[in-house]
Motif scaffolding. Structure first.
Motif, PDB file in Angstrom:
ATOM      1  N   LEU A  58      50.454  70.590 -23.854  1.00  0.00           N
ATOM      2  CA  LEU A  58      51.733  71.174 -23.736  1.00  0.00           C
ATOM      3  C   LEU A  58      52.695  69.953 -23.274  1.00  0.00           C
ATOM      4  CD1 LEU A  58      51.252  74.550 -21.786  1.00  0.00           C
ATOM      5  CD2 LEU A  58      51.165  73.865 -24.220  1.00  0.00           C
ATOM      6  N   PRO A  59      54.052  69.812 -23.272  1.00  0.00           N
ATOM      7  CA  PRO A  59      54.856  68.745 -22.924  1.00  0.00           C
ATOM      8  C   PRO A  59      54.889  68.814 -21.181  1.00  0.00           C
ATOM      9  CG  PRO A  59      56.280  70.772 -23.849  1.00  0.00           C
ATOM     10  CD  PRO A  59      54.884  71.000 -24.172  1.00  0.00           C
ATOM     11  N   ARG A  60      55.185  67.839 -20.615  1.00  0.00           N
ATOM     12  CA  ARG A  60      54.970  67.622 -19.329  1.00  0.00           C
ATOM     13  C   ARG A  60      56.206  66.787 -18.673  1.00  0.00           C
ATOM     14  NH1 ARG A  60      50.566  63.921 -16.327  1.00  0.00           N
ATOM     15  NH2 ARG A  60      52.690  63.773 -15.183  1.00  0.00           N
ATOM     16  N   MET A  61      56.460  67.023 -17.274  1.00  0.00           N
ATOM     17  CA  MET A  61      57.558  66.031 -16.748  1.00  0.00           C
ATOM     18  C   MET A  61      56.743  64.832 -16.295  1.00  0.00           C
ATOM     19  SD  MET A  61      59.994  68.483 -14.440  1.00  0.00           S
ATOM     20  CE  MET A  61      61.136  69.886 -15.546  1.00  0.00           C
ATOM     21  N   ASN A  62      57.687  63.919 -16.376  1.00  0.00           N
ATOM     22  CA  ASN A  62      57.087  62.561 -16.060  1.00  0.00           C
ATOM     23  C   ASN A  62      57.176  62.218 -14.339  1.00  0.00           C
ATOM     24  OD1 ASN A  62      59.543  61.729 -15.409  1.00  0.00           O
ATOM     25  ND2 ASN A  62      59.978  60.496 -17.601  1.00  0.00           N
ATOM     26  N   GLU A  63      56.921  61.300 -13.739  1.00  0.00           N
ATOM     27  CA  GLU A  63      56.706  61.314 -12.311  1.00  0.00           C
ATOM     28  C   GLU A  63      58.066  61.159 -11.551  1.00  0.00           C
ATOM     29  OE1 GLU A  63      55.289  58.078  -8.932  1.00  0.00           O
ATOM     30  OE2 GLU A  63      54.690  57.807 -10.985  1.00  0.00           O
ATOM     31  N   ASN A 218      52.774  72.166 -16.191  1.00  0.00           N
ATOM     32  CA  ASN A 218      53.457  72.308 -17.220  1.00  0.00           C
ATOM     33  C   ASN A 218      52.814  73.465 -18.268  1.00  0.00           C
ATOM     34  OD1 ASN A 218      50.811  71.336 -18.086  1.00  0.00           O
ATOM     35  ND2 ASN A 218      51.517  70.109 -19.624  1.00  0.00           N
ATOM     36  N   GLN A 219      51.906  74.268 -17.709  1.00  0.00           N
ATOM     37  CA  GLN A 219      51.368  75.405 -18.164  1.00  0.00           C
ATOM     38  C   GLN A 219      52.407  76.600 -18.651  1.00  0.00           C
ATOM     39  OE1 GLN A 219      48.455  76.064 -19.805  1.00  0.00           O
ATOM     40  NE2 GLN A 219      49.209  78.011 -20.393  1.00  0.00           N
ATOM     41  N   GLY A 253      49.198  81.102   4.272  1.00  0.00           N
ATOM     42  CA  GLY A 253      48.809  82.218   3.797  1.00  0.00           C
ATOM     43  C   GLY A 253      48.820  82.288   2.271  1.00  0.00           C
ATOM     44  N   SER A 254      49.898  81.697   1.650  1.00  0.00           N
ATOM     45  CA  SER A 254      50.076  81.863   0.479  1.00  0.00           C
ATOM     46  C   SER A 254      50.391  80.567  -0.583  1.00  0.00           C
ATOM     47  CB  SER A 254      51.121  82.870   0.216  1.00  0.00           C
ATOM     48  OG  SER A 254      52.244  82.576   0.708  1.00  0.00           O
ATOM     49  N   TYR A 255      50.178  80.299  -1.492  1.00  0.00           N
ATOM     50  CA  TYR A 255      50.718  79.180  -2.194  1.00  0.00           C
ATOM     51  C   TYR A 255      51.670  79.471  -3.590  1.00  0.00           C
ATOM     52  CZ  TYR A 255      47.784  79.509  -6.569  1.00  0.00           C
ATOM     53  OH  TYR A 255      47.352  79.611  -7.903  1.00  0.00           O
ATOM     54  N   SER A 256      52.398  78.696  -4.041  1.00  0.00           N
ATOM     55  CA  SER A 256      53.358  78.768  -4.979  1.00  0.00           C
ATOM     56  C   SER A 256      53.051  78.311  -6.389  1.00  0.00           C
ATOM     57  CB  SER A 256      54.803  78.816  -4.677  1.00  0.00           C
ATOM     58  OG  SER A 256      55.197  79.428  -3.532  1.00  0.00           O
ATOM     59  N   VAL A 257      53.315  78.591  -7.360  1.00  0.00           N
ATOM     60  CA  VAL A 257      53.004  78.066  -8.683  1.00  0.00           C
ATOM     61  C   VAL A 257      54.385  78.076  -9.280  1.00  0.00           C
ATOM     62  CG1 VAL A 257      51.838  77.971 -10.910  1.00  0.00           C
ATOM     63  CG2 VAL A 257      50.577  78.989  -8.892  1.00  0.00           C
ATOM     64  N   TRP A 258      54.569  76.930  -9.900  1.00  0.00           N
ATOM     65  CA  TRP A 258      56.083  76.818 -10.236  1.00  0.00           C
ATOM     66  C   TRP A 258      55.882  76.086 -11.953  1.00  0.00           C
ATOM     67  CZ3 TRP A 258      60.022  79.298 -10.461  1.00  0.00           C
ATOM     68  CH2 TRP A 258      61.401  78.803 -11.224  1.00  0.00           C
ATOM     69  N   SER A 259      56.328  76.843 -12.945  1.00  0.00           N
ATOM     70  CA  SER A 259      55.951  76.319 -14.195  1.00  0.00           C
ATOM     71  C   SER A 259      57.356  75.498 -14.734  1.00  0.00           C
ATOM     72  CB  SER A 259      55.626  77.227 -15.348  1.00  0.00           C
ATOM     73  OG  SER A 259      55.607  76.834 -16.618  1.00  0.00           O
ATOM     74  N   THR A 260      57.023  74.297 -15.445  1.00  0.00           N
ATOM     75  CA  THR A 260      58.243  73.649 -15.926  1.00  0.00           C
ATOM     76  C   THR A 260      58.173  73.681 -17.592  1.00  0.00           C
ATOM     77  OG1 THR A 260      56.730  71.689 -16.167  1.00  0.00           O
ATOM     78  CG2 THR A 260      57.732  71.722 -14.099  1.00  0.00           C
ATOM     79  N   PHE A 261      57.396  74.653 -18.018  1.00  0.00           N
ATOM     80  CA  PHE A 261      57.204  74.712 -19.455  1.00  0.00           C
ATOM     81  C   PHE A 261      58.628  75.177 -20.196  1.00  0.00           C
ATOM     82  CE2 PHE A 261      56.640  76.954 -23.565  1.00  0.00           C
ATOM     83  CZ  PHE A 261      56.123  76.328 -24.163  1.00  0.00           C
TER      84      PHE A 261
END
Length: 351
Positions: A58-63, A218-219, A253-261
Motif C-alpha cells: 500500500l502507499p505510505r507517507m515518507n519520513e 498505511n494499512q 492504558g490504551s493505544y491509538s491507531v491512525w491510518s493514512t490510507f
C-alpha cells in the motif's frame, strides 16, 4: 474518526452469538471485565511513543510527511485541549511482524466478532439487530446521530435506534464492496485474504508486547463486525480512520491507531467520498495530523463523539472531506466539558 472498545462490546457480542434471551447467562463473564481508568497526566508535556506500521502493498507517507503529521497533531491537541504532546522518534515495523505480537489465545475472540463480508457469509438481519441494540444502549442521543448521517444515506423509515441500525448495516455492507475493488500497488485488491484490515484484530494487539501509545499505519482499516457500531464508520463502508483501544503496555492504558490510507490513495471512489477534495502530499500529512488529534483525545481524555457540534475536533469527519471538516473546527465553540461527550471519561474502555 475513531471506533473504540465500549462497555457494550461483550453485551453485543453475546447477544449476536447467543440470542437476547440468553444475554444474562451468556454474559455473566462481564463481572471479570475491568475498566481502563482515566490517565493520570504528568505536570509537563505528555510523552507518546510512536510506531509506523507499514504494509508494502500500500502507499505510505515518507519520513518528512510523518513529521508534518505529528507536528499538526501536536499543534491541534494544544489548540483544542490546552496540553502539550511530545512524540518519540518513530519506530518502523512491518505489519506482518506486528501481527505476530497478538497473543494466540485471544484470536478466537476476534473470530467471533468478525462478519465475513469477504466470502459473503453472515446474516444481515442478525447484524442489524446487534447494531440497533448497541446504538441504543451506548447512550448517544438519537437525533444528533440521525442529523449526522442523513446527507450520506437513504431516508430512514422511522426515527429509532433499531431503524438506524438496520440502515447502517445496509449502507456499510454496500459500501465496503467499493473498498474491495481498490487496487493496491501490486494491482491486487487492497483488502485481501489477510486479517490486516480487520478492526477486531487490531483490538487484540494491546494484549501483547506493544510498547507504543500511537501507531501510524498505511494499512486500510475497513471491515464489518458485530461489535462497536458507529454511525461515522458505517457510512464510510466500515472504514476506520482510527482506533483507540486497550493496551497493557501503554502509559495511559490504551493505544491509538491512525491510518493514512485515505489521505494517500488517489482512487476515484475515495475522491468522491472526499467531495472531490484532492491533497498535495504536504496537505495530506497536515490534515492527517489534525485528524490524529481526534484519536488522541479518546486516549488521553476518554472523550466521546459530539455529533451535534461540527466545531469539535472530537466530532468525526463524516466521510473523507478533511479540508472542509478542519475549516469548521473551533476550540472556542467546543470547550472541554461543554457537552456530555466532551467531558473527560465520557467514553468507557473495558478489557
Amino acid at each position: 474518526m475513531q471506533s473504540t472498545i465500549s462497555i457494550l462490546k461483550l453485551i453485543i457480542r453475546c447477544s449476536f452469538l447467543l440470542g437476547t434471551v440468553h444475554l444474562l447467562v451468556g454474559c455473566s463473564m462481564m463481572q471479570s471485565q475491568k475498566m481502563v481508568p482515566l490517565p493520570k497526566l504528568p505536570a509537563g508535556p505528555i510523552e507518546l511513543r510512536v510506531a509506523h506500521v507499514t504494509n508494502p502493498r500500500l502507499p505510505r507517507m515518507n519520513e518528512g510527511q510523518l513529521q508534518v503529521l505529528l507536528n499538526a497533531a501536536r499543534e491541534t491537541f494544544r489548540h483544542h485541549f490546552g496540553l502539550e504532546l511530545r512524540f518519540s522518534s518513530i519506530t518502523e515495523i512491518d505489519i506482518e511482524a506486528l501481527f505476530r505480537l497478538i497473543p494466540s489465545e485471544r484470536e478466537s475472540e476476534a473470530a467471533e466478532q468478525i462478519y465475513d463480508f469477504k466470502n459473503g457469509n453472515g446474516d444481515p438481519a442478525t447484524l442489524s439487530r446487534a447494531f440497533g441494540q448497541a446504538l441504543k444502549e451506548e447512550g448517544n442521543a438519537l437525533l444528533p446521530m440521525l442529523a449526522y448521517v442523513r446527507p450520506y444515506m437513504r431516508e430512514l423509515r422511522e426515527e429509532s435506534y433499531e431503524e438506524l441500525g438496520r440502515a447502517l448495516v445496509e449502507v456499510q455492507l454496500e459500501r465496503i464492496r467499493h473498498w474491495q475493488t481498490i487496487p493496491a500497488l501490486d494491482k491486487n485488491p487492497v483488502i485481501d485474504g489477510s486479517p490486516y484490515n480487520e478492526y477486531s484484530i487490531w483490538n487484540l494487539l494491546g494484549y501483547g508486547e506493544l510498547p507504543y501509545e500511537l501507531v501510524i499505519t498505511n494499512q486500510i482499516l475497513a471491515s464489518v463486525e458485530a461489535v462497536d457500531p458507529s454511525v461515522h464508520t458505517s457510512i464510510r463502508g466500515g472504514y476506520n480512520n482510527g482506533i483507540t483501544t486497550y493496551s497493557r503496555l501503554s502509559r495511559f492504558g490504551s493505544y491509538s491507531v491512525w491510518s493514512t490510507f485515505a489521505f494517500t490513495t488517489d482512487d476515484p471512489w475515495v475522491r468522491e467520498m472526499r467531495d472531490g477534495e484532492t491533497f498535495t502530499p504536504a496537505e495530506a500529512a497536515r490534515l492527517a495530523g489534525v485528524g490524529a488529534a481526534h484519536e488522541l483525545g479518546h486516549q488521553i481524555f476518554h472523550f466521546g463523539h459530539p455529533y451535534e457540534n461540527p466545531a469539535c475536533v472530537m466530532n468525526p469527519v463524516p466521510m473523507f472531506a478533511y479540508r472542509a471538516w478542519a475549516e469548521k473546527l473551533s476550540p472556542e465553540d467546543c470547550r472541554v466539558g461543554s457537552s456530555q461527550q466532551m467531558k473527560p471519561g465520557a467514553f468507557k474502555f473495558i478489557y
